[in-house]
Every structure is written in structure tokens, then in C-alpha cells.
Design a protein around this motif. Structure first.
Motif, PDB file in Angstrom:
ATOM      1  N   LEU A 204       0.834  -1.210   0.000  1.00  9.50           N
ATOM      2  CA  LEU A 204       0.000   0.000   0.000  1.00  9.50           C
ATOM      3  C   LEU A 204       0.868   1.258   0.000  1.00  9.50           C
ATOM      4  O   LEU A 204       0.605   2.210  -0.748  1.00  9.50           O
ATOM      5  N   LEU A 205       1.910   1.265   0.840  1.00 12.27           N
ATOM      6  CA  LEU A 205       2.818   2.414   0.879  1.00 12.27           C
ATOM      7  C   LEU A 205       3.577   2.559  -0.436  1.00 12.27           C
ATOM      8  O   LEU A 205       3.745   3.684  -0.939  1.00 12.27           O
ATOM      9  N   MET A 206       4.019   1.427  -0.989  1.00 14.65           N
ATOM     10  CA  MET A 206       4.724   1.481  -2.275  1.00 14.65           C
ATOM     11  C   MET A 206       3.806   2.036  -3.363  1.00 14.65           C
ATOM     12  O   MET A 206       4.237   2.843  -4.194  1.00 14.65           O
ATOM     13  N   GLY A 207       2.542   1.613  -3.365  1.00 14.73           N
ATOM     14  CA  GLY A 207       1.575   2.113  -4.348  1.00 14.73           C
ATOM     15  C   GLY A 207       1.367   3.608  -4.205  1.00 14.73           C
ATOM     16  O   GLY A 207       1.320   4.343  -5.205  1.00 14.73           O
ATOM     17  N   PHE A 208       1.266   4.073  -2.962  1.00 15.16           N
ATOM     18  CA  PHE A 208       1.098   5.498  -2.715  1.00 15.16           C
ATOM     19  C   PHE A 208       2.303   6.283  -3.227  1.00 15.16           C
ATOM     20  O   PHE A 208       2.163   7.286  -3.928  1.00 15.16           O
ATOM     21  N   VAL A 209       3.510   5.820  -2.885  1.00 16.59           N
ATOM     22  CA  VAL A 209       4.737   6.501  -3.328  1.00 16.59           C
ATOM     23  C   VAL A 209       4.842   6.448  -4.846  1.00 16.59           C
ATOM     24  O   VAL A 209       5.197   7.446  -5.493  1.00 16.59           O
ATOM     25  N   ALA A 210       4.506   5.313  -5.453  1.00 18.79           N
ATOM     26  CA  ALA A 210       4.568   5.179  -6.918  1.00 18.79           C
ATOM     27  C   ALA A 210       3.590   6.140  -7.592  1.00 18.79           C
ATOM     28  O   ALA A 210       3.912   6.724  -8.637  1.00 18.79           O
TER      29      ALA A 210
END
Length: 181
Positions: A92-98
Motif C-alpha cells: 500500500l505504501l509502495m503504491g502510494f509513493v509510486a
């Protein structure tokens, strides 16, 4: 990942687990940094190697953390199984940063975790049995001390008002609840 797991297990037959964890942590930090830097084909190779280095991490940390706990081993292993949340929160955090930047930069999220594992491995390797991080799990009895009652099984059952809104997989063992927006 599977190749890394088998190779790691074979290597640990000859080299101390703490040392293998240390070098694999360095490998994940370097290869993840390669992905973050977006170096084309080199980043692609780094992405594949992340999984090779990462393969032995959780089982090795698990084994090192449980070493020498005697009667507490069973309870400690259940706590260790409840604490990893990276697989739930990380994507979820990676998706947000991406979404805010690009996919390569989003690998900063696991990079932070790999740096923590590297620091843990460094401390354990340097201090061995004397490491303050050797038993890398939460002492739930200390956490709930003064906020519950000791059970016959030897753990503190938290007061009902403190846990009434929690979901339980197994009676008496809380898990982390993460509210999604």
C-alpha cells in the motif's frame, strides 16, 4: 526466491546464520538501492537479486530470535508470527509513493525495512548472545503489565475495555489492526 532459499540453507550449513543474514541484508540494501536509482538493465538485475537475498531473512531472523528461550519458545514464536506487517502495509505504501513519483522510487519503502534488518544483523553479529536485539520480538506481558490479569498459561490477558474493538485470530493473542481509508 526459491533458489535463494535453497542456496541460503545450503550456505548456512557452512557459515553461521548471523553472518549469512548480515551479508544478505547488505545484498538487499544494495540491490534495492539499484532499483531506486533506476539504472535500466542494472536495476532489473537488482530487482531479481532482491528476492535471492531476501529469501533467507524471515526464517533466519525467526530462528535467531528464538534461540535459547527454553519454555518461552512456543509463545515467542506465536508473537513473531503476529508481528510482520510489511506484507500488508508495504504494498500500500509502495503504491502510494509510486502514484506520487514513479515505481522505482517506491522501492524506498522496502529499502527502509532492509536497512533495519541490516542494522539488526550487524548488532547480532557484533554482540552475539549479548546483543540487545537478539530477542527481536515484543514482550507482550511487559507491554500489558498493569492493564490486565495473569492467566494460568503464563500470559497477561488485557482488560476487556482495552481490547473490545480488536479482532482476534486466536483467543488471547491480539493482532495489529490497520484501518484503511
Amino acid at each position: 526466491f526459491m533458489c535463494g532459499r535453497f542456496a541460503g540453507r545450503w550456505i548456512m550449513g557452512y557459515i553461521k546464520a548471523e553472518k549469512v543474514l548480515y551479508y544478505c541484508a547488505i545484498g538487499t540494501v544494495i540491490t534495492t538501492a539499484m532499483v531506486v536509482l533506476n539504472l535500466g538493465l542494472l536495476s532489473f538485475v537488482g530487482l531479481i537479486l532482491i528476492y535471492v537475498f531476501e529469501a533467507i531473512m524471515f526464517p533466519t531472523i525467526f530462528a535467531i530470535s528464538l534461540r535459547g528461550l527454553g519454555d518461552y519458545t512456543k509463545r515467542a514464536s506465536s508473537y513473531l508470527m503476529m508481528t510482520p506487517i510489511g506484507g500488508a502495509v508495504g504494498p500500500l505504501l509502495m503504491g502510494f509513493v509510486a502514484d506520487q513519483t514513479n515505481m522505482s522510487v517506491s522501492f524506498i519503502v522496502p529499502l527502509v525495512s532492509y536497512v533495519v534488518v541490516w542494522a539488526y544483523a550487524t548488532k547480532v553479529l557484533k554482540n552475539g548472545e549479548k546483543s540487545e536485539y537478539r530477542d527481536f520480538f515484543i514482550d507482550w506481558n511487559k507491554f500489558w503489565e498493569g492493564h490486565g490479569e495473569m492467566t494460568e498459561e503464563g500470559y497477561i490477558q488485557p482488560d476487556a475495555e482495552l481490547i473490545k474493538d480488536m479482532f482476534f485470530r486466536k483467543p488471547g493473542l491480539p493482532i495489529l489492526m490497520v484501518r484503511m481509508p
